[in-house]
Write a protein that holds these residues in place. Structure first.
Motif, mmCIF file in Angstrom:
data_model
loop_
_atom_site.group_PDB
_atom_site.id
_atom_site.type_symbol
_atom_site.label_atom_id
_atom_site.label_comp_id
_atom_site.label_asym_id
_atom_site.label_seq_id
_atom_site.Cartn_x
_atom_site.Cartn_y
_atom_site.Cartn_z
ATOM 1 N N THR B 4 41.645 33.690 22.982
ATOM 2 C CA THR B 4 40.341 33.303 22.435
ATOM 3 C C THR B 4 40.319 31.788 22.318
ATOM 4 O OG1 THR B 4 41.123 33.334 20.168
ATOM 5 C CG2 THR B 4 40.294 35.415 21.066
ATOM 6 N N ASP B 5 39.096 31.270 22.182
ATOM 7 C CA ASP B 5 38.956 29.812 22.052
ATOM 8 C C ASP B 5 39.756 29.285 20.869
ATOM 9 O OD1 ASP B 5 37.409 29.878 24.202
ATOM 10 O OD2 ASP B 5 35.489 29.496 23.169
ATOM 11 N N LYS B 6 39.714 30.074 19.829
ATOM 12 C CA LYS B 6 40.426 29.652 18.616
ATOM 13 C C LYS B 6 41.919 29.521 18.873
ATOM 14 C CE LYS B 6 38.511 30.749 14.102
ATOM 15 N NZ LYS B 6 38.402 31.792 13.076
ATOM 16 N N GLN B 7 42.422 30.568 19.568
ATOM 17 C CA GLN B 7 43.874 30.563 19.859
ATOM 18 C C GLN B 7 44.225 29.378 20.751
ATOM 19 O OE1 GLN B 7 43.907 34.467 21.515
ATOM 20 N NE2 GLN B 7 44.827 35.381 19.669
ATOM 21 N N ILE B 8 43.378 29.128 21.721
ATOM 22 C CA ILE B 8 43.644 28.004 22.609
ATOM 23 C C ILE B 8 43.646 26.703 21.830
ATOM 24 C CG2 ILE B 8 42.654 26.616 24.492
ATOM 25 C CD1 ILE B 8 41.928 29.172 25.891
ATOM 26 N N ASP B 9 42.668 26.555 20.935
ATOM 27 C CA ASP B 9 42.592 25.336 20.118
ATOM 28 C C ASP B 9 43.863 25.127 19.317
ATOM 29 O OD1 ASP B 9 40.179 24.722 21.081
ATOM 30 O OD2 ASP B 9 39.021 25.372 19.303
ATOM 31 N N ALA B 10 44.315 26.227 18.680
ATOM 32 C CA ALA B 10 45.510 26.118 17.833
ATOM 33 C C ALA B 10 46.728 25.749 18.664
ATOM 34 C CB ALA B 10 45.750 27.441 17.116
ATOM 35 N N LEU B 11 46.864 26.415 19.828
ATOM 36 C CA LEU B 11 48.017 26.156 20.691
ATOM 37 C C LEU B 11 47.961 24.728 21.224
ATOM 38 C CD1 LEU B 11 50.461 27.595 21.806
ATOM 39 C CD2 LEU B 11 49.128 28.274 23.788
ATOM 40 N N GLN B 12 46.737 24.312 21.581
ATOM 41 C CA GLN B 12 46.564 22.961 22.091
ATOM 42 C C GLN B 12 47.034 21.940 21.053
ATOM 43 O OE1 GLN B 12 42.498 22.351 23.306
ATOM 44 N NE2 GLN B 12 43.172 22.047 25.424
#
Lengths: 489, 203
Positions: B4-12
């Motif tokens: 999800t976008d959220k997960q990508i943001d956090a990982l980023q």
């Protein structure tokens, strides 16, 4: 596990194995205190194990407190990935001298060893002595660099050599072609046969340029134009017209100036003080006609001029050998030559050939009465009449003294007789005035003979014609007699 | 499996911190500023990962340092340079002229490049494992030279699995050097990461 004393037997026992490895090994606890110091590193550093055990390593090697070492070692002591201090960037993490005083080159890796009882890590520093390998590699690299340098130097030399040899080869080719051309030109009998040879050579030798020759006669009139180049014919035509006009208007300039660094080049063909024409070269890529091209063009033009002059001289000489100097008619020698050839030609082509022999009546008397000069005048005047009354294909010759002979190829006996009659009347009607003094009228006697009717060889025909002439004399002169001897008799 | 976008943001964010720390170390070594691109993060099958990296890194010769990690999270971290960038970097660090050695980095230089890779990757992995509070174990860093094929070895990637690829390009100012930091997490590990991410979010 923490170690408090240098003689903690359990700890020491745990690491004893490391004493037997040929690498320098030091084990640090999380506070950077030395837990183990193997024999190899003892030897290298001359720091005995019992001196350094339980001491902070930075007390012995203060540089290790710098962040660039400290932080990285700390990272590993906290369980991070191994830390590499390469022999290129950090040669002497734990400096140790070699017998020659230089420092050992080291490749160092720090790895973490987790404690079994808590979440902490020891760090094991393993140092490889790569001095020898490094030096060998350095040597190897130096040798390789040297070899590469040598190779690239040789390549350059080779390139230069091949360039020079290519130039020489081209030069050689040019000279060979020039030589071949001169050889062929030497054998040319006249200009017409020389032009195609010159054109072919020029095409070969100046293949990357456009160019041409204007050949001129004694008066500077153009007698022949040849041109070559990788342009289509229309363009070439326009180009040579322009250059020709330029040349016409700037002849003097061109004769006097050496044009360098121009896309075109002119050179006058001159030999034995005679101007024979001009050569032009054009570089259509708008580059210069370069110096070596110019020099070669000059050589080429000089060679051609010399050979053309020779051809012309040879032609003059030949003409002198076959011409009678007084009348400008062919001489007897040429008559013999030409008659033989024409008889052969007529025989082969099944044609007739006639000859007219004439003798000026009482010529001796004229000579004796009025002098040789008048005799010469009469001969010249009559020669001109004969020339006027013959065709281009006929040969008018002075056979000797006042005797003249005309060879008429492809002509019947009857036609020849008509021509002879015309000549006889033209001579008879002459009004001769020499030195304001009118001369008495003059006549000539004619004998006409024909191939094949009166003979099959040139000699026979001449004899028969001479006999007819003799008859004409006998019958009272000023008449034309046709030979009646021959095969049919 | 998609993120999800959220997960990508956090990982980023985590990867930016890790890579940022590594860039700091490089900066210190070279005293040149390092420019970082925003990490690219996506899930892939093993085959597609190669294809994707081929597109991103080109077909030229590459020099890379690889660190494999395992434990609660499995994967590889790589620092990848085009070969000429690698040569320039080493010559700056060792003050040696690379005139005759442009094409193949000779062994003398491999050690230096391995160390640089080690510094950068340790920076990244240290930061990530701290942020995720995971204890990881590592193999020794190794140097690899070749094209994409030789960089990503199939034997460590389970055929069926899904991988998460994170790639960040960086440029070293005043030089022509560019490089990529690549992280590949195996699927199983990635569930672990997401779990931790969710927990972090809740905190």
């Amino acid at each position: 596990m923490t170690v408090n004393s240098d003689d903690d037997p359990i700890t020491q026992l745990r690491f004893t194995l490391l004493d037997y490895l040929p690498v320098g090994i030091c084990v640090l606890n999380p506070e950077m205190k030395v837990v183990f110091w193997n024999r190899c590193i003892e030897n290298w550093t001359n720091i005995p194990r019992n001196h350094i055990l339980n001491q902070n390593i930075a007390d012995f090697f203060p540089h290790l407190i710098k962040p660039k070492y400290y932080n990285r070692i700390q990272q590993t002591l906290k369980g991070g990935p191994a830390t590499v201090f390469s022999s290129q960037l950090h040669k002497h993490l734990i400096p140790s001298p070699l017998p020659d005083g230089k420092l050992r080159i080291q490749h160092t890796i720090v790895t973490s060893i987790p404690h079994s009882e808590d979440n902490q890590y020891d760090g094991i520093i393993v140092i490889q002595d790569v001095t020898e390998t490094t030096n060998l590699m350095k040597q190897h690299k130096e040798i390789r660099d040297l070899a590469l340098k040598e190779i690239s130097y040789r390549k350059k030399i080779e390139e230069r050599l091949s360039l020079t040899s290519e130039k020489l080869q081209n030069h050689n080719l040019e000279l060979t072609q020039l030589y071949k051309m001169s050889q062929l030109l030497q054998n040319c009998e006249n200009y017409e046969t020389a032009y195609p040879l010159i054109l072919n050579s020029a095409k070969l030798l100046f293949h990357n340029l456009v160019g041409g020759f204007f050949f001129t006669d004694n008066k500077g009139n153009i007698i022949k134009i040849i041109k070559w180049g990788n342009l289509d014919l229309d363009k070439q035509d326009i180009l040579w017209r322009n250059y020709f006009l330029y040349w016409r208007e700037n002849q003097r300039l061109i004769r006097e100036n050496n044009f360098s660094q121009l896309p075109y080049f002119y050179y006058c063909l001159k030999a034995k003080k005679k101007e024979l024409g001009v050569m032009y070269l054009v570089n259509t890529n708008a580059n210069y006609v370069n110096e070596s091209q110019q020099i070669f063009a000059i050589n080429f033009a000089e060679q051609i001029a010399l050979i053309l002059a020779n051809i012309s001289m040879r032609q003059n000489l030949y003409e002198m050998t076959i011409t009678d100097p007084l009348t400008g008619l062919y001489n007897r020698r040429y008559l013999d030559e030409i008659l033989e050839a024409e008889v052969n030609f007529a025989f082969k082509n099944n044609q007739k050939l006639s000859i007219i022999m004439l003798d000026i009546d009482y010529f001796k008397k004229f000579n004796d009465t009025f002098g040789h000069k008048v005799g010469d005048f009469i001969l010249t005047t009559i020669s001109n009449i004969l020339r006027k009354n013959t065709r281009k294909s006929d040969f008018v010759c002075r056979y000797g003294g006042e005797e003249l002979t005309i060879v008429l190829p492809n002509t019947s006996l009857l036609e020849a007789k008509k021509i002879a009659e015309k000549m006889r009347i033209a001579i008879k009607e002459l009004t001769l005035i020499y030195d304001n003094q009118p001369l008495p009228p003059i006549t000539a006697s004619f004998g006409v003979a024909n191939f094949p009717e009166n003979g099959l060889t040139s000699r026979q025909i001449i004899v028969v014609a001479d006999n007819a002439l003799y008859k004409a004399k006998k019958q009272g002169r000023d008449c034309v007699i046709i030979a009646d001897e021959g095969l049919h008799n | 499996m998609n993120l999800t976008d959220k997960q990508i943001d956090a990982l980023q964010e985590i990867i930016i911190i890790g890579v940022g720390q590594a860039a700091g170390v490089l900066n210190e070594m070279l005293s040149s500023h390092i420019t970082l691109q925003i990490p690219f993060i996506k899930t892939f099958s093993p085959d597609l990962v190669k294809q994707e990296l081929g597109l991103k890194l080109g077909k030229g010769k590459l020099s890379a340092v690889e660190l494999e990690f395992f434990g609660s999270i499995n994967g590889n971290a790589e620092l990848v340079f085009p070969s000429d960038s690698a040569a320039e970097l080493v010559s700056i660090l060792t003050d040696e002229d690379m005139e005759f050695s442009e094409s193949d980095l000779d062994e003398l230089k491999v050690g230096a490049l391995t160390e640089i890779g080690n510094i950068v990757i340790s920076g990244v992995m240290g930061a990530i494992s701290n942020l995720l509070s995971q204890n990881l174990e590592y193999f020794l860093p190794s140097y690899i030279e070749g094209n994409i094929e030789s960089l990503i070895k199939n034997k460590n990637l389970e055929k069926e699995s899904t991988l998460v690829l994170a790639q960040t390009r960086f440029f070293i100012e005043e030089t022509n050097i560019q490089g990529d930091i690549i992280l590949i997490f195996h699927l199983g590990s990635f569930h672990k990461i997401l779990e931790v991410l969710e927990r972090l979010e809740e905190d």
